[in-house]
Design a protein around this motif. Structure first.
Motif, PDB file in Angstrom:
ATOM      1  N   CYS A 109      -5.704   4.749   8.109  1.00 33.23           N
ATOM      2  CA  CYS A 109      -6.659   4.224   7.126  1.00 33.23           C
ATOM      3  C   CYS A 109      -5.994   4.188   5.758  1.00 33.23           C
ATOM      4  O   CYS A 109      -5.391   5.181   5.332  1.00 33.23           O
ATOM      5  CB  CYS A 109      -7.909   5.090   7.051  1.00 33.23           C
ATOM      6  N   SER A 110      -6.107   3.055   5.067  1.00 33.77           N
ATOM      7  CA  SER A 110      -5.566   2.989   3.710  1.00 33.77           C
ATOM      8  C   SER A 110      -6.439   3.776   2.740  1.00 33.77           C
ATOM      9  O   SER A 110      -5.957   4.288   1.730  1.00 33.77           O
ATOM     10  CB  SER A 110      -5.448   1.538   3.247  1.00 33.77           C
ATOM     11  N   LYS A 111      -7.744   3.864   3.062  1.00 35.31           N
ATOM     12  CA  LYS A 111      -8.671   4.667   2.277  1.00 35.31           C
ATOM     13  C   LYS A 111      -9.597   5.406   3.233  1.00 35.31           C
ATOM     14  O   LYS A 111      -9.848   4.953   4.347  1.00 35.31           O
ATOM     15  CB  LYS A 111      -9.500   3.782   1.338  1.00 35.31           C
ATOM     16  N   PHE A 112     -10.098   6.536   2.792  1.00 36.95           N
ATOM     17  CA  PHE A 112     -10.933   7.355   3.670  1.00 36.95           C
ATOM     18  C   PHE A 112     -12.278   6.711   3.979  1.00 36.95           C
ATOM     19  O   PHE A 112     -12.927   7.066   4.956  1.00 36.95           O
ATOM     20  CB  PHE A 112     -11.151   8.739   3.050  1.00 36.95           C
ATOM     21  N   ASP A 113     -12.713   5.766   3.158  1.00 36.93           N
ATOM     22  CA  ASP A 113     -14.006   5.130   3.402  1.00 36.93           C
ATOM     23  C   ASP A 113     -13.842   3.758   4.052  1.00 36.93           C
ATOM     24  O   ASP A 113     -14.775   2.952   4.067  1.00 36.93           O
ATOM     25  CB  ASP A 113     -14.795   5.001   2.095  1.00 36.93           C
ATOM     26  N   ILE A 142       0.556   0.058   4.962  1.00 37.43           N
ATOM     27  CA  ILE A 142      -0.486   1.031   5.260  1.00 37.43           C
ATOM     28  C   ILE A 142       0.103   2.401   5.582  1.00 37.43           C
ATOM     29  O   ILE A 142      -0.561   3.424   5.471  1.00 37.43           O
ATOM     30  CB  ILE A 142      -1.368   0.531   6.428  1.00 37.43           C
ATOM     31  N   PHE A 143       1.396   2.431   5.948  1.00 37.77           N
ATOM     32  CA  PHE A 143       2.041   3.695   6.277  1.00 37.77           C
ATOM     33  C   PHE A 143       2.660   4.389   5.064  1.00 37.77           C
ATOM     34  O   PHE A 143       3.198   5.490   5.191  1.00 37.77           O
ATOM     35  CB  PHE A 143       3.129   3.479   7.338  1.00 37.77           C
ATOM     36  N   ASP A 144       2.606   3.733   3.891  1.00 42.64           N
ATOM     37  CA  ASP A 144       3.176   4.328   2.681  1.00 42.64           C
ATOM     38  C   ASP A 144       2.380   5.556   2.243  1.00 42.64           C
ATOM     39  O   ASP A 144       1.251   5.792   2.707  1.00 42.64           O
ATOM     40  CB  ASP A 144       3.183   3.304   1.546  1.00 42.64           C
ATOM     41  N   HIS A 145       2.974   6.308   1.325  1.00 39.44           N
ATOM     42  CA  HIS A 145       2.319   7.436   0.660  1.00 39.44           C
ATOM     43  C   HIS A 145       1.959   8.568   1.617  1.00 39.44           C
ATOM     44  O   HIS A 145       1.055   9.350   1.341  1.00 39.44           O
ATOM     45  CB  HIS A 145       1.055   6.972  -0.079  1.00 39.44           C
ATOM     46  N   ARG A 146       2.651   8.626   2.746  1.00 36.17           N
ATOM     47  CA  ARG A 146       2.418   9.693   3.729  1.00 36.17           C
ATOM     48  C   ARG A 146       0.932   9.823   4.079  1.00 36.17           C
ATOM     49  O   ARG A 146       0.392  10.921   4.190  1.00 36.17           O
ATOM     50  CB  ARG A 146       2.975  11.028   3.233  1.00 36.17           C
ATOM     51  N   ARG A 147       0.301   8.666   4.277  1.00 38.78           N
ATOM     52  CA  ARG A 147      -1.103   8.690   4.684  1.00 38.78           C
ATOM     53  C   ARG A 147      -1.232   9.300   6.078  1.00 38.78           C
ATOM     54  O   ARG A 147      -0.350   9.140   6.919  1.00 38.78           O
ATOM     55  CB  ARG A 147      -1.671   7.268   4.708  1.00 38.78           C
ATOM     56  N   PRO A 148      -2.342   9.974   6.373  1.00 36.21           N
ATOM     57  CA  PRO A 148      -2.537  10.541   7.717  1.00 36.21           C
ATOM     58  C   PRO A 148      -2.553   9.442   8.774  1.00 36.21           C
ATOM     59  O   PRO A 148      -3.202   8.413   8.607  1.00 36.21           O
ATOM     60  CB  PRO A 148      -3.905  11.229   7.615  1.00 36.21           C
TER      61      PRO A 148
END
Length: 269
Positions: A109-113, A142-148
């Motif tokens: 998810c790019s954002k939690f919401d 979408i995989f940038d910034h060490r997103r979960p």
């Protein structure tokens, strides 16, 4: 007693890999299946060589090679690689072999919401450091910034006489150099990604609006052209590197499940 011991060991060893046990039967006599599974896990966790502490310098989950934990894999990624190698999906170093169908599903998810973005991707390599894959390079992935990130990989068939193995994992993705996996990326992946980049550039630069059929015709032409250039080794590495991004999925938690129609319950570890 066994359940208390397990809870104590898991709390004190700060396990990174998830261990799930079947619900304890309500009857006064525990089933032999539950006792056997619990005893195996207690024995493994008690072994002085067993450790799953995450090493920051390796950015991944590692386990002590001296451990002998019975059913519990020394390293979930190593276990996955060994099974894939036995099925001739990868070589001894974990790189995919040519002409095989070897995929997994990843979700982020790019954002939690927001709803998750789910994709089916090709394995390029499995190693103790993670799972390598490629996709189209974007300015903001979408995989940038060490997103979960979550992944799932299923192998086998759920039918009589067979069984299914499924791995579920949570973690993050990190960029790696394309050179690490480029020689093992299927031809169709390379040509489709490069052709897609060329199509976006060419269609964007056209002054007149194109019909849907016109766009399809242009894309088909570009795919055929790119495929011919790839076959003749005419694609430059600079263009490949502009279009393709290599990633490594680094799990922090892994769950493995096995089961089949002939088994009463799924084994999890």
């Amino acid at each position: 007693m066994i359940q208390k011991t397990l809870s104590h060991l898991i709390r004190n060893r700060h396990l990174r890999s998830r261990i799930l046990l079947p619900r304890v039967p309500q009857s006064s006599i525990l089933s032999s299946t539950w006792l056997s599974l619990a005893s195996n896990i207690v024995g493994a966790l008690s072994h002085p060589g067993y450790s799953s502490t995450s090493k920051r310098e390796n950015h991944g989950m590692t386990l002590n090679s001296d451990a002998r934990a019975g059913k519990i894999p020394l390293n979930p990624l190593q276990d996955m690689k060994q099974i894939a190698e036995a099925k001739h999906l990868c070589d001894a170093n974990g790189f995919r072999l040519g002409g095989v169908h070897w995929t997994f599903v990843i979700s982020c998810c790019s954002k939690f919401d927001e709803a998750p973005n789910t994709r089916t991707l090709n394995f390029q390599r499995i190693s103790n450091d993670g799972i390598d894959f490629v996709c189209k390079k974007k300015q903001d992935s979408i995989f940038d910034h060490r997103r979960p990130v979550s992944m799932i990989y299923t192998d086998g068939q759920y039918k009589p006489g067979h069984h299914v193995i499924q791995w579920r994992a949570d973690g993050v993705c990190e960029k790696i150099d394309l050179e690490q996996v480029l020689d093992h990326v299927p031809e169709y992946s390379v040509t489709e990604i490069v052709a897609s980049c060329r199509a976006r550039r060419d269609i964007h630069n056209m002054s007149d609006r194109m019909s849907i059929e016109g766009v399809k015709s242009k894309v088909t032409e570009l795919v055929q052209q790119t495929r011919a250039e790839y076959a003749n080794s005419e694609l430059s590495f600079d263009e490949l590197n502009r279009c393709i991004q290599a990633w490594r999925f680094i799990p922090s938690d892994v769950e493995k499940m096995t089961g089949g129609p002939g088994e009463i319950m799924w084994d999890r570890w």
